[in-house]
Design a protein around this motif. Structure first.
Motif, PDB file in Angstrom:
ATOM      1  N   THR A  24       0.837  -1.197   0.000  1.00  0.00           N
ATOM      2  CA  THR A  24       0.000   0.000   0.000  1.00  0.00           C
ATOM      3  C   THR A  24       0.871   1.245   0.000  1.00  0.00           C
ATOM      4  N   LEU A  25       0.578   2.177  -0.904  1.00  0.00           N
ATOM      5  CA  LEU A  25       1.273   3.462  -0.931  1.00  0.00           C
ATOM      6  C   LEU A  25       0.528   4.498  -0.100  1.00  0.00           C
ATOM      7  N   GLY A  26      -0.762   4.409  -0.028  1.00  0.00           N
ATOM      8  CA  GLY A  26      -1.522   5.374   0.750  1.00  0.00           C
ATOM      9  C   GLY A  26      -3.004   5.092   0.682  1.00  0.00           C
ATOM     10  N   ARG A  27      -3.729   5.593   1.692  1.00  0.00           N
ATOM     11  CA  ARG A  27      -5.166   5.355   1.741  1.00  0.00           C
ATOM     12  C   ARG A  27      -5.969   6.639   1.795  1.00  0.00           C
ATOM     13  N   HIS A  28      -5.428   7.698   2.324  1.00  0.00           N
ATOM     14  CA  HIS A  28      -6.239   8.891   2.551  1.00  0.00           C
ATOM     15  C   HIS A  28      -5.928  10.033   1.596  1.00  0.00           C
ATOM     16  N   SER A  29      -4.927   9.836   0.753  1.00  0.00           N
ATOM     17  CA  SER A  29      -4.613  10.846  -0.253  1.00  0.00           C
ATOM     18  C   SER A  29      -3.907  10.169  -1.420  1.00  0.00           C
ATOM     19  N   ASP A  30      -3.954  10.819  -2.564  1.00  0.00           N
ATOM     20  CA  ASP A  30      -3.280  10.293  -3.741  1.00  0.00           C
ATOM     21  C   ASP A  30      -1.774  10.465  -3.587  1.00  0.00           C
ATOM     22  N   PRO A  31      -0.992   9.481  -4.043  1.00  0.00           N
ATOM     23  CA  PRO A  31       0.457   9.645  -3.955  1.00  0.00           C
ATOM     24  C   PRO A  31       0.922  10.729  -4.932  1.00  0.00           C
ATOM     25  N   SER A  32       1.974  11.434  -4.547  1.00  0.00           N
ATOM     26  CA  SER A  32       2.545  12.447  -5.435  1.00  0.00           C
ATOM     27  C   SER A  32       3.359  11.751  -6.523  1.00  0.00           C
ATOM     28  N   GLU A  33       3.656  12.470  -7.560  1.00  0.00           N
ATOM     29  CA  GLU A  33       4.496  11.923  -8.625  1.00  0.00           C
ATOM     30  C   GLU A  33       5.860  11.532  -8.070  1.00  0.00           C
ATOM     31  N   GLU A  34       6.378  12.291  -7.119  1.00  0.00           N
ATOM     32  CA  GLU A  34       7.668  11.969  -6.495  1.00  0.00           C
ATOM     33  C   GLU A  34       7.598  10.641  -5.749  1.00  0.00           C
ATOM     34  N   GLU A  35       6.492  10.398  -5.032  1.00  0.00           N
ATOM     35  CA  GLU A  35       6.324   9.128  -4.308  1.00  0.00           C
ATOM     36  C   GLU A  35       6.225   7.955  -5.278  1.00  0.00           C
ATOM     37  N   ILE A  36       5.522   8.164  -6.383  1.00  0.00           N
ATOM     38  CA  ILE A  36       5.393   7.104  -7.379  1.00  0.00           C
ATOM     39  C   ILE A  36       6.754   6.797  -8.000  1.00  0.00           C
ATOM     40  N   LEU A  37       7.508   7.834  -8.343  1.00  0.00           N
ATOM     41  CA  LEU A  37       8.836   7.628  -8.922  1.00  0.00           C
ATOM     42  C   LEU A  37       9.784   6.954  -7.926  1.00  0.00           C
ATOM     43  N   ALA A  38       9.659   7.306  -6.645  1.00  0.00           N
ATOM     44  CA  ALA A  38      10.488   6.657  -5.618  1.00  0.00           C
ATOM     45  C   ALA A  38      10.144   5.169  -5.503  1.00  0.00           C
ATOM     46  N   ALA A  39       8.856   4.839  -5.593  1.00  0.00           N
ATOM     47  CA  ALA A  39       8.455   3.433  -5.541  1.00  0.00           C
ATOM     48  C   ALA A  39       8.999   2.686  -6.751  1.00  0.00           C
ATOM     49  N   GLU A  40       8.931   3.313  -7.924  1.00  0.00           N
ATOM     50  CA  GLU A  40       9.466   2.679  -9.129  1.00  0.00           C
ATOM     51  C   GLU A  40      10.974   2.487  -9.016  1.00  0.00           C
ATOM     52  N   LYS A  41      11.662   3.471  -8.492  1.00  0.00           N
ATOM     53  CA  LYS A  41      13.118   3.372  -8.304  1.00  0.00           C
ATOM     54  C   LYS A  41      13.454   2.237  -7.341  1.00  0.00           C
ATOM     55  N   ALA A  42      12.668   2.104  -6.271  1.00  0.00           N
ATOM     56  CA  ALA A  42      12.895   1.024  -5.307  1.00  0.00           C
ATOM     57  C   ALA A  42      12.679  -0.340  -5.958  1.00  0.00           C
ATOM     58  N   LEU A  43      11.657  -0.460  -6.799  1.00  0.00           N
ATOM     59  CA  LEU A  43      11.433  -1.713  -7.516  1.00  0.00           C
ATOM     60  C   LEU A  43      12.622  -2.034  -8.411  1.00  0.00           C
ATOM     61  N   LEU A  44      13.027  -1.056  -9.200  1.00  0.00           N
ATOM     62  CA  LEU A  44      14.121  -1.274 -10.147  1.00  0.00           C
ATOM     63  C   LEU A  44      15.431  -1.620  -9.436  1.00  0.00           C
ATOM     64  N   SER A  45      15.662  -1.040  -8.262  1.00  0.00           N
ATOM     65  CA  SER A  45      16.904  -1.328  -7.532  1.00  0.00           C
ATOM     66  C   SER A  45      16.973  -2.787  -7.085  1.00  0.00           C
ATOM     67  N   GLN A  46      15.824  -3.458  -7.061  1.00  0.00           N
ATOM     68  CA  GLN A  46      15.759  -4.867  -6.673  1.00  0.00           C
ATOM     69  C   GLN A  46      15.426  -5.767  -7.863  1.00  0.00           C
ATOM     70  N   ASP A  47      15.592  -5.225  -9.068  1.00  0.00           N
ATOM     71  CA  ASP A  47      15.262  -5.944 -10.305  1.00  0.00           C
ATOM     72  C   ASP A  47      13.817  -6.435 -10.313  1.00  0.00           C
ATOM     73  N   LEU A  48      12.910  -5.589  -9.817  1.00  0.00           N
ATOM     74  CA  LEU A  48      11.488  -5.901  -9.777  1.00  0.00           C
ATOM     75  C   LEU A  48      10.717  -4.907 -10.633  1.00  0.00           C
ATOM     76  N   SER A  49       9.483  -5.243 -10.900  1.00  0.00           N
ATOM     77  CA  SER A  49       8.578  -4.358 -11.616  1.00  0.00           C
ATOM     78  C   SER A  49       7.182  -4.579 -11.056  1.00  0.00           C
ATOM     79  N   GLY A  50       6.233  -3.820 -11.557  1.00  0.00           N
ATOM     80  CA  GLY A  50       4.862  -3.982 -11.103  1.00  0.00           C
ATOM     81  C   GLY A  50       3.972  -2.937 -11.721  1.00  0.00           C
ATOM     82  N   TRP A  51       2.851  -2.688 -11.065  1.00  0.00           N
ATOM     83  CA  TRP A  51       1.888  -1.712 -11.545  1.00  0.00           C
ATOM     84  C   TRP A  51       1.406  -0.864 -10.385  1.00  0.00           C
ATOM     85  N   LEU A  52       1.230   0.399 -10.653  1.00  0.00           N
ATOM     86  CA  LEU A  52       0.513   1.263  -9.740  1.00  0.00           C
ATOM     87  C   LEU A  52      -0.963   0.992  -9.988  1.00  0.00           C
ATOM     88  N   ALA A  53      -1.708   0.763  -8.922  1.00  0.00           N
ATOM     89  CA  ALA A  53      -3.125   0.427  -9.070  1.00  0.00           C
ATOM     90  C   ALA A  53      -3.911   1.023  -7.908  1.00  0.00           C
TER      91      ALA A  53
END
Length: 100
Positions: A24-53
């Protein structure tokens, strides 16, 4: 305490992995573009991928949640519908385990 109807309308932003895991990225507000990019960077640093949903519904109680794809993160090579199916199956299995 929230009613079952209110819980079933719960909305949260999640990152869903191809194998069905989610975080979960958040429940009470939409994530910022910076938060989304940080999540993507964290995935890539572990050779992972996924979807924002968006997950509509509570993963622990009530009706089975729905997953709505927003965008891919980290260039997944599989499709979102397979990941969503695996995610919901895992949620239902955890509910069954909690009930026993």
């Amino acid at each position: 305490m929230a009613s079952e109807t209110e819980r079933s309308r719960e909305r949260r932003w999640v990152v869903v992995a191809p194998d069905g895991r989610y975080v979960t990225l958040g429940r009470h507000s939409d994530p910022s573009e910076e938060e989304i990019l940080a999540a993507e960077k964290a995935l890539l640093s572990q050779d992972l991928s996924g979807w924002l949903a968006v997950m509509e519904g509570n993963p622990w109680v009530g009706k089975v949640p729905e997953l709505l794809e927003v965008r891919p993160l980290g260039g997944p090579t599989s499709n979102f519908s397979d990941a969503a199916t695996a995610c919901l199956a895992a949620i239902l299995a955890k509910r069954a385990d909690a009930g026993s």
